[in-house]
Design a protein around this motif. Sequence first.
Motif, PDB file in Angstrom:
ATOM      1  N   ASP A  54      -9.868   1.965  -7.924  1.00  0.00           N
ATOM      2  CA  ASP A  54      -9.032   2.969  -8.330  1.00  0.00           C
ATOM      3  C   ASP A  54      -7.602   2.402  -8.050  1.00  0.00           C
ATOM      4  O   ASP A  54      -7.184   1.521  -7.373  1.00  0.00           O
ATOM      5  CB  ASP A  54      -9.027   4.246  -7.662  1.00  0.00           C
ATOM      6  CG  ASP A  54      -8.493   5.492  -8.259  1.00  0.00           C
ATOM      7  OD1 ASP A  54      -7.824   5.434  -9.378  1.00  0.00           O
ATOM      8  OD2 ASP A  54      -8.291   6.569  -7.821  1.00  0.00           O
ATOM      9  N   ILE A  55      -6.556   2.980  -8.902  1.00  0.00           N
ATOM     10  CA  ILE A  55      -5.330   2.518  -8.435  1.00  0.00           C
ATOM     11  C   ILE A  55      -4.733   3.608  -7.457  1.00  0.00           C
ATOM     12  O   ILE A  55      -4.281   3.031  -6.337  1.00  0.00           O
ATOM     13  CB  ILE A  55      -4.290   2.554  -9.867  1.00  0.00           C
ATOM     14  CG1 ILE A  55      -4.873   1.675 -10.610  1.00  0.00           C
ATOM     15  CG2 ILE A  55      -2.981   2.506  -9.210  1.00  0.00           C
ATOM     16  CD1 ILE A  55      -4.043   1.609 -11.955  1.00  0.00           C
ATOM     17  N   ARG A  56      -4.557   4.822  -7.607  1.00  0.00           N
ATOM     18  CA  ARG A  56      -3.932   5.699  -6.761  1.00  0.00           C
ATOM     19  C   ARG A  56      -4.940   6.010  -5.610  1.00  0.00           C
ATOM     20  O   ARG A  56      -5.845   6.721  -5.797  1.00  0.00           O
ATOM     21  CB  ARG A  56      -3.574   7.015  -7.459  1.00  0.00           C
ATOM     22  CG  ARG A  56      -2.445   6.713  -8.539  1.00  0.00           C
ATOM     23  CD  ARG A  56      -1.588   7.848  -8.691  1.00  0.00           C
ATOM     24  NE  ARG A  56      -0.487   7.708  -9.520  1.00  0.00           N
ATOM     25  CZ  ARG A  56       0.807   8.420  -9.439  1.00  0.00           C
ATOM     26  NH1 ARG A  56       0.738   9.411  -9.127  1.00  0.00           N
ATOM     27  NH2 ARG A  56       1.798   8.108 -10.537  1.00  0.00           N
ATOM     28  N   MET A  57      -4.741   5.584  -4.437  1.00  0.00           N
ATOM     29  CA  MET A  57      -5.452   5.960  -3.304  1.00  0.00           C
ATOM     30  C   MET A  57      -4.480   6.008  -2.130  1.00  0.00           C
ATOM     31  O   MET A  57      -3.350   5.567  -2.079  1.00  0.00           O
ATOM     32  CB  MET A  57      -6.362   4.766  -3.314  1.00  0.00           C
ATOM     33  CG  MET A  57      -7.538   4.648  -4.272  1.00  0.00           C
ATOM     34  SD  MET A  57      -8.718   3.303  -3.772  1.00  0.00           S
ATOM     35  CE  MET A  57      -7.652   1.756  -3.729  1.00  0.00           C
ATOM     36  N   PRO A  58      -5.084   6.542  -0.826  1.00  0.00           N
ATOM     37  CA  PRO A  58      -4.307   6.755   0.240  1.00  0.00           C
ATOM     38  C   PRO A  58      -3.937   5.568   1.055  1.00  0.00           C
ATOM     39  O   PRO A  58      -5.000   4.546   0.783  1.00  0.00           O
ATOM     40  CB  PRO A  58      -4.986   7.825   1.059  1.00  0.00           C
ATOM     41  CG  PRO A  58      -6.328   7.632   0.417  1.00  0.00           C
ATOM     42  CD  PRO A  58      -6.309   7.317  -0.920  1.00  0.00           C
ATOM     43  N   LYS A  59      -3.169   5.410   1.587  1.00  0.00           N
ATOM     44  CA  LYS A  59      -2.900   4.168   2.490  1.00  0.00           C
ATOM     45  C   LYS A  59      -2.491   2.819   2.025  1.00  0.00           C
ATOM     46  O   LYS A  59      -1.323   2.255   2.334  1.00  0.00           O
ATOM     47  CB  LYS A  59      -4.181   3.812   3.514  1.00  0.00           C
ATOM     48  CG  LYS A  59      -4.603   4.751   4.425  1.00  0.00           C
ATOM     49  CD  LYS A  59      -5.708   4.302   5.451  1.00  0.00           C
ATOM     50  CE  LYS A  59      -5.997   5.615   6.432  1.00  0.00           C
ATOM     51  NZ  LYS A  59      -7.249   5.179   7.071  1.00  0.00           N
ATOM     52  N   ALA A  60      -2.996   2.659   0.929  1.00  0.00           N
ATOM     53  CA  ALA A  60      -2.555   1.697   0.042  1.00  0.00           C
ATOM     54  C   ALA A  60      -3.080   1.650  -1.273  1.00  0.00           C
ATOM     55  O   ALA A  60      -4.373   2.104  -1.413  1.00  0.00           O
ATOM     56  CB  ALA A  60      -2.827   0.216   0.634  1.00  0.00           C
ATOM     57  N   ASP A  61      -2.363   1.481  -2.552  1.00  0.00           N
ATOM     58  CA  ASP A  61      -2.921   1.794  -3.741  1.00  0.00           C
ATOM     59  C   ASP A  61      -3.604   0.712  -4.021  1.00  0.00           C
ATOM     60  O   ASP A  61      -3.729  -0.451  -3.374  1.00  0.00           O
ATOM     61  CB  ASP A  61      -1.940   2.496  -4.723  1.00  0.00           C
ATOM     62  CG  ASP A  61      -0.906   1.297  -5.066  1.00  0.00           C
ATOM     63  OD1 ASP A  61      -1.297   0.106  -5.108  1.00  0.00           O
ATOM     64  OD2 ASP A  61       0.251   1.653  -5.623  1.00  0.00           O
ATOM     65  N   GLY A  62      -4.455   0.579  -5.215  1.00  0.00           N
ATOM     66  CA  GLY A  62      -5.150  -0.499  -5.824  1.00  0.00           C
ATOM     67  C   GLY A  62      -4.282  -1.772  -6.053  1.00  0.00           C
ATOM     68  O   GLY A  62      -4.698  -2.914  -5.710  1.00  0.00           O
ATOM     69  N   LEU A  63      -3.036  -1.733  -6.649  1.00  0.00           N
ATOM     70  CA  LEU A  63      -2.043  -2.829  -6.897  1.00  0.00           C
ATOM     71  C   LEU A  63      -1.715  -3.617  -5.708  1.00  0.00           C
ATOM     72  O   LEU A  63      -1.583  -4.637  -5.611  1.00  0.00           O
ATOM     73  CB  LEU A  63      -1.107  -2.252  -8.029  1.00  0.00           C
ATOM     74  CG  LEU A  63      -1.649  -1.861  -9.222  1.00  0.00           C
ATOM     75  CD1 LEU A  63      -0.609  -1.547 -10.203  1.00  0.00           C
ATOM     76  CD2 LEU A  63      -2.373  -3.048  -9.822  1.00  0.00           C
ATOM     77  N   ASP A  64      -1.359  -2.583  -4.562  1.00  0.00           N
ATOM     78  CA  ASP A  64      -1.004  -3.228  -3.236  1.00  0.00           C
ATOM     79  C   ASP A  64      -1.882  -4.005  -2.661  1.00  0.00           C
ATOM     80  O   ASP A  64      -1.671  -5.132  -2.056  1.00  0.00           O
ATOM     81  CB  ASP A  64      -0.507  -1.913  -2.412  1.00  0.00           C
ATOM     82  CG  ASP A  64       0.978  -1.197  -2.967  1.00  0.00           C
ATOM     83  OD1 ASP A  64       1.589  -2.136  -3.700  1.00  0.00           O
ATOM     84  OD2 ASP A  64       0.990  -0.152  -2.704  1.00  0.00           O
TER      85      ASP A  64
END
Length: 527
Positions: A54-64
């Motif tokens: 997924d892209i939008r996730m807690p702590k760090a998103d998928g792209l990060d």
Amino acid sequence: MKVVIIDDEKGIVEGLKKIISRYLPECKVVGEAYNGLDGFEMIQKLRPDIAITDIRMPKADGLDMIKMLEETKVQTKFILLSGYADFEYARRGMKLGVQFYINKPVEEEELRDSVNQVIERIRADRIKLQGLDELKHAMNSRIQEETLRDILDIGNDQTSLVDELLRSAQIPTAGIWFNSILIEIDGSTDALKELGFQPLFHLIDQALKNYCQVYRFRYFGPQIAIVIAHNSNILHGRLLHVIQEMKQAVYRELNLSISVGIGTVYKRTTGICQSFEEARNALSYKVIKGGKSVISFTEIMKITDRSHAVPEEAITRLEDALDNMHEEECVAIIHEIFRGMTAEPGMNPADLQQWCLTILLSSIRKLSFQQLQQNDLVGGPILSLEGISRFRTLEYLEEWMIQVIRGIIRFKVEHNLAQKKDIISEIKLYVSKHYNEQISLADLAARFFISPYYLSQLFKRKTGDNYLNFLTQIRIDKAKELLENTDLKVYEICQMVGYSDAQHFARMFEKFTGCKPRDFRKKLPNV
């Protein structure tokens, strides 16, 4: 294919696992995570082939997470999931090398097609990587073979040069024992003309597979040089047994007969050339043992360790007379040597055999392999104890030996092989014109009808340096000229002066000039 799933919604993770197990049998889910940081650690640990994130996730998103993984050099391919049709995410993903972007809710068919495309891309990358690895291995093997070919003819007193060459070719030396072997194919080589040398190389590799490293390559003509590098002492008896079995396999599978000379084992790098010279000497004893023999240097040392030795001074005069093709002088020296035989007390057939062998080997020492093959008198087994016994008296044996010497002189005359006044000058001129080619000492020996060992000794005696240093100096001088007068790139100059490996060229350039090629060019005026 190993797959991991990273999404902060557990229901989506479970749904993706069901789709993969049902529609993608080639894939196996090996891990799951619910935020970018856990996903980062999991991918580092498991090194999966594919990550669906997924892209939008807690702590760090998928792209990060993907950005952080870039620095770890993982080969994982990514498929991005998002509930937002946001071009900015897609643009950032493309910059990170992501080529598949699926909107939620995920359709089974879309996921299946995306994963299958990723699988095909992974397979294509692996095939390409395998091809590059094979090419790299082939180039590295070629560099190592060329290096060892040079080392075989350098001599035993060039420790620093040998060590430098081995380092350049990435051949390990610490704690390594070395042994050299020389194989010569007896009789017709018609089968090899059709099959090439690879089947023979394969049998050599199979026979010697229990040693750490085995380097084998064509030496010249139908001769193959082998250098064994092992991390413990190479037991002579075991090696002799292995080579005997290899000889039988070569005959059985390729219908080829071979003779083999084996040097002794050394735990030093210059032992490579010392052992090879011993192998070459051992192989020359096939005139006693006959063809199809496996002869170790240890064995011939036992043969030659006798109290009755031919006077060295007489052998030196015989070689000089042969060089100048003074037939009458040669005959007189043979008479002198045989008179010495009769005067020696306690001469037995084995001693007689050794005297005759010494005379013969000194007579043919400077002949090239091609000459020996063409000369009927010295081209086969002629000095076995059984062969000597056919001469009813010493006078008959003496007369036969004189005929051999006369035959060698006649052969040299017929083939216009008279001793040239300054063969080293001719060789230096040839090398100065062909420095950009792969010309080993063995190649030169064959071209100028002289044995490699004798050429090596003669070159050093006449010039004060070994052949390899001479060739390298010519190449480096030409490289300096090209660096000064052209805009050619360093790798282009490297190839033009005869080197196939740019790093090795740079090391040799620095060794001879004190600086690297690029630094040399920077120091030039007006550059």
